[in-house]
Scaffold this active site. Structure first.
Site, PDB file in Angstrom:
ATOM      1  N   GLY A 271      -7.894  95.482 -89.527  1.00 40.71           N
ATOM      2  CA  GLY A 271      -7.652  94.674 -90.720  1.00 40.71           C
ATOM      3  C   GLY A 271      -6.962  95.460 -91.838  1.00 40.71           C
TER       4      GLY A 271
ATOM      5  N   ASP B  87     -12.382  95.658 -82.869  1.00 39.68           N
ATOM      6  CA  ASP B  87     -11.961  94.482 -83.649  1.00 39.68           C
ATOM      7  C   ASP B  87     -11.857  93.295 -82.718  1.00 39.68           C
ATOM      8  OD1 ASP B  87     -10.378  92.671 -85.446  1.00 39.68           O
ATOM      9  OD2 ASP B  87     -10.250  94.485 -86.676  1.00 39.68           O
TER      10      ASP B  87
ATOM     11  N   ASP C 107     -16.621  91.889 -80.263  1.00 41.43           N
ATOM     12  CA  ASP C 107     -17.386  91.427 -81.420  1.00 41.43           C
ATOM     13  C   ASP C 107     -18.406  92.504 -81.798  1.00 41.43           C
ATOM     14  OD1 ASP C 107     -19.044  90.102 -83.209  1.00 41.43           O
ATOM     15  OD2 ASP C 107     -19.094  88.251 -82.043  1.00 41.43           O
TER      16      ASP C 107
ATOM     17  N   LYS D 106     -14.087  87.320 -95.392  1.00 41.65           N
ATOM     18  CA  LYS D 106     -14.031  87.697 -96.818  1.00 41.65           C
ATOM     19  C   LYS D 106     -13.514  86.609 -97.760  1.00 41.65           C
ATOM     20  CE  LYS D 106      -9.422  89.710 -96.403  1.00 41.65           C
ATOM     21  NZ  LYS D 106      -8.496  90.751 -96.823  1.00 41.65           N
TER      22      LYS D 106
ATOM     23  N   SER E 128     -18.895  95.379-102.207  1.00 40.78           N
ATOM     24  CA  SER E 128     -17.900  94.776-103.098  1.00 40.78           C
ATOM     25  C   SER E 128     -18.442  94.692-104.518  1.00 40.78           C
ATOM     26  CB  SER E 128     -17.598  93.368-102.585  1.00 40.78           C
ATOM     27  OG  SER E 128     -16.916  92.618-103.550  1.00 40.78           O
TER      28      SER E 128
ATOM     29  N   TYR F 269     -20.781  84.558 -99.638  1.00 42.12           N
ATOM     30  CA  TYR F 269     -20.130  85.837 -99.317  1.00 42.12           C
ATOM     31  C   TYR F 269     -20.801  86.965-100.109  1.00 42.12           C
ATOM     32  CZ  TYR F 269     -16.701  89.605 -99.550  1.00 42.12           C
ATOM     33  OH  TYR F 269     -16.098  90.847 -99.515  1.00 42.12           O
TER      34      TYR F 269
ATOM     35  N   LYS G 120     -23.302  90.293 -98.964  1.00 40.72           N
ATOM     36  CA  LYS G 120     -23.117  91.720 -99.283  1.00 40.72           C
ATOM     37  C   LYS G 120     -24.403  92.296 -99.878  1.00 40.72           C
ATOM     38  CE  LYS G 120     -18.799  92.408 -98.074  1.00 40.72           C
ATOM     39  NZ  LYS G 120     -18.536  93.137 -96.835  1.00 40.72           N
TER      40      LYS G 120
ATOM     41  N   ARG H 291      -9.100  92.681-114.223  1.00 43.63           N
ATOM     42  CA  ARG H 291      -9.709  93.243-113.017  1.00 43.63           C
ATOM     43  C   ARG H 291      -9.278  94.695-112.831  1.00 43.63           C
ATOM     44  NH1 ARG H 291     -11.700  89.095-113.673  1.00 43.63           N
ATOM     45  NH2 ARG H 291     -12.146  87.392-112.212  1.00 43.63           N
TER      46      ARG H 291
HETATM   47  P1  NAD Z   1      -9.628  91.947 -93.114  1.00 40.92           P
HETATM   48  O1  NAD Z   1      -9.959  90.527 -92.784  1.00 40.92           O
HETATM   49  O2  NAD Z   1      -8.204  92.309 -93.237  1.00 40.92           O
HETATM   50  O3  NAD Z   1     -10.307  92.923 -92.038  1.00 40.92           O
HETATM   51  C1  NAD Z   1     -11.523  92.614 -91.407  1.00 40.92           C
HETATM   52  C2  NAD Z   1     -11.332  92.863 -89.911  1.00 40.92           C
HETATM   53  O4  NAD Z   1     -12.567  92.587 -89.234  1.00 40.92           O
HETATM   54  C3  NAD Z   1     -10.270  91.962 -89.275  1.00 40.92           C
HETATM   55  O5  NAD Z   1      -9.372  92.747 -88.525  1.00 40.92           O
HETATM   56  C4  NAD Z   1     -11.079  91.012 -88.369  1.00 40.92           C
HETATM   57  O6  NAD Z   1     -10.337  90.627 -87.237  1.00 40.92           O
HETATM   58  C5  NAD Z   1     -12.273  91.867 -88.036  1.00 40.92           C
HETATM   59  N1  NAD Z   1     -13.510  91.134 -87.710  1.00 40.92           N
HETATM   60  C6  NAD Z   1     -14.085  90.099 -88.366  1.00 40.92           C
HETATM   61  N2  NAD Z   1     -15.233  89.744 -87.753  1.00 40.92           N
HETATM   62  C7  NAD Z   1     -15.391  90.574 -86.694  1.00 40.92           C
HETATM   63  C8  NAD Z   1     -16.383  90.719 -85.693  1.00 40.92           C
HETATM   64  N3  NAD Z   1     -17.454  89.923 -85.644  1.00 40.92           N
HETATM   65  N4  NAD Z   1     -16.233  91.681 -84.756  1.00 40.92           N
HETATM   66  C9  NAD Z   1     -15.146  92.505 -84.779  1.00 40.92           C
HETATM   67  N5  NAD Z   1     -14.169  92.423 -85.707  1.00 40.92           N
HETATM   68  C10 NAD Z   1     -14.299  91.466 -86.661  1.00 40.92           C
HETATM   69  O7  NAD Z   1     -10.429  92.302 -94.459  1.00 40.92           O
HETATM   70  P2  NAD Z   1     -10.317  93.585 -95.392  1.00 40.92           P
HETATM   71  O8  NAD Z   1      -9.697  93.159 -96.677  1.00 40.92           O
HETATM   72  O9  NAD Z   1      -9.763  94.730 -94.645  1.00 40.92           O
HETATM   73  O10 NAD Z   1     -11.862  93.812 -95.718  1.00 40.92           O
HETATM   74  C11 NAD Z   1     -12.662  94.742 -94.980  1.00 40.92           C
HETATM   75  C12 NAD Z   1     -14.077  94.722 -95.534  1.00 40.92           C
HETATM   76  O11 NAD Z   1     -14.042  95.018 -96.936  1.00 40.92           O
HETATM   77  C13 NAD Z   1     -14.785  93.366 -95.413  1.00 40.92           C
HETATM   78  O12 NAD Z   1     -16.135  93.618 -95.093  1.00 40.92           O
HETATM   79  C14 NAD Z   1     -14.681  92.790 -96.815  1.00 40.92           C
HETATM   80  O13 NAD Z   1     -15.751  91.911 -97.109  1.00 40.92           O
HETATM   81  C15 NAD Z   1     -14.760  94.055 -97.665  1.00 40.92           C
HETATM   82  N6  NAD Z   1     -14.136  93.897 -98.996  1.00 40.92           N
HETATM   83  C16 NAD Z   1     -12.834  93.483 -99.084  1.00 40.92           C
HETATM   84  C17 NAD Z   1     -12.266  93.290-100.345  1.00 40.92           C
HETATM   85  C18 NAD Z   1     -10.838  92.810-100.471  1.00 40.92           C
HETATM   86  O14 NAD Z   1     -10.474  92.305-101.556  1.00 40.92           O
HETATM   87  N7  NAD Z   1      -9.987  92.941 -99.450  1.00 40.92           N
HETATM   88  C19 NAD Z   1     -13.013  93.528-101.513  1.00 40.92           C
HETATM   89  C20 NAD Z   1     -14.325  93.974-101.377  1.00 40.92           C
HETATM   90  C21 NAD Z   1     -14.890  94.150-100.103  1.00 40.92           C
HETATM   91  N1  UFG Z   2      -5.728  84.659-110.409  1.00 40.13           N
HETATM   92  C1  UFG Z   2      -4.798  83.793-110.926  1.00 40.13           C
HETATM   93  N2  UFG Z   2      -4.036  83.072-110.048  1.00 40.13           N
HETATM   94  C2  UFG Z   2      -4.153  83.184-108.705  1.00 40.13           C
HETATM   95  C3  UFG Z   2      -5.117  84.083-108.173  1.00 40.13           C
HETATM   96  C4  UFG Z   2      -5.895  84.808-109.059  1.00 40.13           C
HETATM   97  O1  UFG Z   2      -4.668  83.654-112.143  1.00 40.13           O
HETATM   98  O2  UFG Z   2      -3.448  82.484-107.963  1.00 40.13           O
HETATM   99  C5  UFG Z   2      -6.538  85.477-111.328  1.00 40.13           C
HETATM  100  C6  UFG Z   2      -8.037  85.222-111.228  1.00 40.13           C
HETATM  101  O3  UFG Z   2      -8.412  84.123-112.041  1.00 40.13           O
HETATM  102  C7  UFG Z   2      -8.611  86.568-111.687  1.00 40.13           C
HETATM  103  C8  UFG Z   2      -7.578  87.583-111.194  1.00 40.13           C
HETATM  104  O4  UFG Z   2      -6.366  86.834-110.990  1.00 40.13           O
HETATM  105  O5  UFG Z   2      -8.653  86.614-113.095  1.00 40.13           O
HETATM  106  C9  UFG Z   2      -7.959  88.268-109.896  1.00 40.13           C
HETATM  107  O6  UFG Z   2      -8.281  87.287-108.917  1.00 40.13           O
HETATM  108  P1  UFG Z   2      -8.438  87.650-107.360  1.00 40.13           P
HETATM  109  O7  UFG Z   2      -8.715  86.368-106.647  1.00 40.13           O
HETATM  110  O8  UFG Z   2      -7.287  88.452-106.910  1.00 40.13           O
HETATM  111  O9  UFG Z   2      -9.696  88.618-107.334  1.00 40.13           O
HETATM  112  P2  UFG Z   2     -11.223  88.390-107.783  1.00 40.13           P
HETATM  113  O10 UFG Z   2     -11.561  89.464-108.756  1.00 40.13           O
HETATM  114  O11 UFG Z   2     -11.467  87.001-108.197  1.00 40.13           O
HETATM  115  O12 UFG Z   2     -12.015  88.611-106.403  1.00 40.13           O
HETATM  116  C10 UFG Z   2     -11.732  89.688-105.507  1.00 40.13           C
HETATM  117  C11 UFG Z   2     -12.143  89.258-104.097  1.00 40.13           C
HETATM  118  C12 UFG Z   2     -13.642  89.096-104.034  1.00 40.13           C
HETATM  119  C13 UFG Z   2     -14.319  90.363-104.479  1.00 40.13           C
HETATM  120  C14 UFG Z   2     -13.842  90.757-105.858  1.00 40.13           C
HETATM  121  C15 UFG Z   2     -14.413  92.095-106.249  1.00 40.13           C
HETATM  122  O13 UFG Z   2     -11.509  88.048-103.749  1.00 40.13           O
HETATM  123  O14 UFG Z   2     -14.040  88.839-102.712  1.00 40.13           O
HETATM  124  O15 UFG Z   2     -12.406  90.853-105.874  1.00 40.13           O
HETATM  125  O16 UFG Z   2     -14.144  93.047-105.270  1.00 40.13           O
HETATM  126  F1  UFG Z   2     -15.643  90.160-104.513  1.00 40.13           F
END
Ligand code: NAD
Ligand code: UFG
Length: 344
Positions: free
Chosen positions: A10, A31, A58, A84, A124, A148, A152, A230
């Site tokens: 991912g 993955d 999985d 996510k 997160s 979600y 966490k 943010r």
């Molecule tokens: P992503 O979706 O790009 O990566 C997650 C990967 O996990 C994917 O490749 C998916 O195919 C795989 N996956 C899902 N379920 C699975 C399972 N049961 N078995 C094996 N593989 C599985 O997401 P990401 O942005 O890389 O996020 C990674 C982690 O970080 C997640 O746990 C997410 O909640 C956490 N996180 C992400 C963000 C963000 O904004 N991207 C912020 C905070 C926390």
């Molecule tokens: N925003 C817009 N327009 C859009 C998308 C977002 O104005 O089309 C604004 C939102 O209102 C916010 C900021 O941009 O003020 C950031 O929004 P994001 O959706 O990019 O990020 P968030 O902070 O809302 O949430 C993200 C992840 C969550 C995670 C959190 C903290 O989506 O899963 O960051 O890690 F929990």
């Protein structure tokens, strides 16, 4: 040292894979490709210069995970695998609890049976809910506003309980703020399926001409320009944070025990600041319209990142212009190319 990355294909996992290989670890991926494509593997090979070990499966498959850990003498696991999308978690809570909470329970059972008790967990900033103030330190009260985020929080609590039950466990809980950007090569990055929920991918799609304008969700918050603030962190800095966490866990750093740290820059940027920075980086106009507030959004969310600096010697180094430059390079490269799956 062999490190298993669940969800390693991912967005964050793939960048961490490259950083771990560069730091001398031997990462391998588990993955199920539910939100990624096997295409990323060839790009990881190109970036690391070595064959990539990857198992399709999985994380909830205890027998499979146990066999992988034993067969490859895995020293530690980094657990990225999970879903996510916050909105989807509200619509389909059981899908989220099953994969995000059920997944880590199965993983921990497999690790315990295989005598591998060192784990880095992707948490997160969502666990802070609507923070009482900013910047946020790790001892702030935790809360949740959706399944979600609740998942966490439950995972963090389960790790704490397990650590109490058996002192051999070592956990690095990493609370990511807002990961954005892409690898500077432009070979790996984030390509969300459908309409992006998150700001940076949406802005990138507007800049490249794929979408007409950005909806800015509210400009009446108590922030300098009224739009949401943010803590955007370059995914490369985040990847380096995982390397630092593993080094501490495996080499007795951070006091030799478990830890929970924020991974952020400590700086907040508003939506309009992101728009301007992206325009600068891309040389493209990003038209926007002010819309209503988005349900569940908070005004400001940014980290106090000093604990990670003290414990792990890690600091984010890349700025918002760096993040926009690399997101733009990636977006311009993938635009118009067929998309096999969600993240590539
Ligand atoms: P992503 O979706 O790009 O990566 C997650 C990967 O996990 C994917 O490749 C998916 O195919 C795989 N996956 C899902 N379920 C699975 C399972 N049961 N078995 C094996 N593989 C599985 O997401 P990401 O942005 O890389 O996020 C990674 C982690 O970080 C997640 O746990 C997410 O909640 C956490 N996180 C992400 C963000 C963000 O904004 N991207 C912020 C905070 C926390
Ligand atoms: N925003 C817009 N327009 C859009 C998308 C977002 O104005 O089309 C604004 C939102 O209102 C916010 C900021 O941009 O003020 C950031 O929004 P994001 O959706 O990019 O990020 P968030 O902070 O809302 O949430 C993200 C992840 C969550 C995670 C959190 C903290 O989506 O899963 O960051 O890690 F929990």
């Amino acid at each position: 040292m062999n490190i298993l990355l669940t969800g390693g294909a991912g967005y964050i996992g793939s960048h961490t894979f490259v950083a771990l290989a560069a730091a001398g670890f031997t990462p391998m991926i588990l993955d199920d490709f539910s939100n990624s494509s096997a295409d990323v593997l060839a790009r990881l090979e190109a970036l690391t210069g070595t064959p990539v070990l990857c198992e399709r499966g999985d994380v909830a498959d205890v027998a499979l995970v146990g066999a992988l850990i034993a067969q490859h003498t895995i020293a530690a696991v980094v657990h990225f695998a999970g879903f996510k999308a916050v909105g989807e978690s509200v619509a389909q809570p059981l899908k989220y609890y099953r994969n995000n909470v059920g997944g880590i329970i199965a993983l921990l059972q497999a690790m315990d049976a295989a005598n591998c008790r060192t784990l880095v967990f992707s948490s997160s900033a969502t666990v802070y809910g609507d923070p009482a103030s900013v910047p946020i330190t790790e001892d702030f009260a935790r809360s949740h506003t959706n399944p979600y985020g609740h998942g966490k929080l439950v995972c963090e609590d389960m790790l704490a309980a397990l650590g109490t039950s058996n002192k051999a466990w070592r956990f690095g809980v990493l609370r990511y703020f807002n990961p954005v950007g892409a690898h500077p090569s432009g070979l790996i990055g984030e390509d969300p399926a459908g309409v992006p929920n998150n700001l940076m991918p949406y802005v990138a799609q507007v800049a490249v001409g794929q979408r007409e304008f950005l909806n800015v969700w509210g400009n009446d918050y108590a922030t300098p320009d009224g739009t949401g603030v943010r803590d955007y962190i370059h995914v490369q800095d985040l990847a380096a944070g995982h390397v630092a966490a593993l080094q501490a866990l495996l080499h007795g750093g951070a006091g030799g025990g478990s830890f929970t740290v924020n991974l952020g820059t400590g700086k907040g940027h508003s939506v309009l600041e992101v728009v301007r920075a992206f325009e600068q980086a891309s040389g493209k106009k990003v038209p926007y319209r002010i819309g209503p507030r988005r349900a569940g959004d908070v005004a400001q969310c940014y980290a106090d990142a000093s604990l990670a600096a003290r414990l792990l010697g890690w600091r984010a180094t890349q700025t918002l212009p760096d993040m926009c430059r690399d997101a733009w390079r990636w977006q311009s490269r993938i635009h118009g190319s067929p998309r096999p799956a969600a993240s590539r």
